[in-house]
Design a protein around this motif. Structure first.
Motif, PDB file in Angstrom:
ATOM      1  N   ARG A  38      36.563 108.498  70.620  1.00 27.30           N
ATOM      2  CA  ARG A  38      37.947 108.713  71.046  1.00 27.30           C
ATOM      3  C   ARG A  38      38.884 107.914  70.154  1.00 27.30           C
ATOM      4  O   ARG A  38      38.488 106.902  69.571  1.00 27.30           O
ATOM      5  CB  ARG A  38      38.141 108.308  72.505  1.00 27.30           C
ATOM      6  CG  ARG A  38      37.919 106.837  72.808  1.00 27.30           C
ATOM      7  CD  ARG A  38      37.970 106.599  74.322  1.00 27.30           C
ATOM      8  NE  ARG A  38      37.755 105.196  74.661  1.00 27.30           N
ATOM      9  CZ  ARG A  38      37.633 104.755  75.900  1.00 27.30           C
ATOM     10  NH1 ARG A  38      37.700 105.600  76.934  1.00 27.30           N
ATOM     11  NH2 ARG A  38      37.441 103.464  76.127  1.00 27.30           N
ATOM     12  N   ARG A  45      39.405 105.159  65.519  1.00 28.97           N
ATOM     13  CA  ARG A  45      38.473 105.950  66.307  1.00 28.97           C
ATOM     14  C   ARG A  45      37.333 105.037  66.780  1.00 28.97           C
ATOM     15  O   ARG A  45      36.783 104.272  66.002  1.00 28.97           O
ATOM     16  CB  ARG A  45      37.932 107.099  65.457  1.00 28.97           C
ATOM     17  CG  ARG A  45      37.167 108.138  66.220  1.00 28.97           C
ATOM     18  CD  ARG A  45      36.906 109.362  65.370  1.00 28.97           C
ATOM     19  NE  ARG A  45      38.151 110.005  64.964  1.00 28.97           N
ATOM     20  CZ  ARG A  45      38.208 111.197  64.367  1.00 28.97           C
ATOM     21  NH1 ARG A  45      37.087 111.873  64.140  1.00 28.97           N
ATOM     22  NH2 ARG A  45      39.365 111.702  64.019  1.00 28.97           N
ATOM     23  N   TYR A  95      36.662 113.200  70.596  1.00 31.78           N
ATOM     24  CA  TYR A  95      35.998 113.997  69.571  1.00 31.78           C
ATOM     25  C   TYR A  95      34.499 114.039  69.818  1.00 31.78           C
ATOM     26  O   TYR A  95      33.878 113.024  70.154  1.00 31.78           O
ATOM     27  CB  TYR A  95      36.234 113.410  68.187  1.00 31.78           C
ATOM     28  CG  TYR A  95      37.673 113.406  67.743  1.00 31.78           C
ATOM     29  CD1 TYR A  95      38.499 112.319  67.998  1.00 31.78           C
ATOM     30  CD2 TYR A  95      38.211 114.488  67.051  1.00 31.78           C
ATOM     31  CE1 TYR A  95      39.820 112.311  67.592  1.00 31.78           C
ATOM     32  CE2 TYR A  95      39.532 114.486  66.636  1.00 31.78           C
ATOM     33  CZ  TYR A  95      40.329 113.394  66.913  1.00 31.78           C
ATOM     34  OH  TYR A  95      41.636 113.385  66.498  1.00 31.78           O
ATOM     35  N   GLY A 121      38.769 117.904  68.460  1.00 35.93           N
ATOM     36  CA  GLY A 121      39.293 116.945  69.424  1.00 35.93           C
ATOM     37  C   GLY A 121      39.952 117.618  70.615  1.00 35.93           C
ATOM     38  O   GLY A 121      40.459 118.735  70.525  1.00 35.93           O
TER      39      GLY A 121
END
Length: 128
Positions: A38, A45, A95, A121
């Motif tokens: 995420r 990320r 993601y 995503g």
């Protein structure tokens, strides 16, 4: 090549639940593990969870342990992320990613650079 398509994101109040799905297509036989990451605005990320495709062993980031569950349905080439007890800090784009590298000892990796394929995503927003 492996193609990944996520779905299931949305707006949820704190304490609620959401289930994300990621459907894999293409050369899925080459997949060793699947992961969820995420990314919140202005942040890097980060790893959330991973599952080894054939063995089924799992790994979780500490902040989601006990709240999130990763699972897969091999027949449907789909990996899921069940998210319970959602918190505002879970707000991010989530993601799905596929790792093609077989690792000794059934090890799962948390590094984003270790994953070979990524979905587009899906946004998860948790309001307080």
């Amino acid at each position: 090549q492996v193609q990944l398509v996520e779905s299931g994101g949305g707006l949820m109040q704190a304490g609620g639940s959401l289930t994300l799905s990621c459907v894999a297509s293409g050369r899925t036989i080459s997949v060793y593990a699947m992961g969820w990451f995420r990314q919140a605005p202005g942040k890097e990320r980060e790893f959330v969870a991973a599952i080894r495709w054939f063995g089924g062993n799992t790994l979780y980031e500490d902040s989601v342990k006990g709240r999130f569950t990763i699972s897969r349905d091999k027949a449907k080439n789909t990996v899921y992320l069940q998210m319970n007890s959602l918190k505002p800090e879970d707000t991010a784009v989530y993601y799905c990613a596929a790792d093609q590298t077989s690792r000794a000892g059934a090890v799962l990796t948390t590094g984003a650079t270790e994953y070979d394929y990524w979905g587009q995503g899906t946004q998860v927003t948790v309001s307080s």
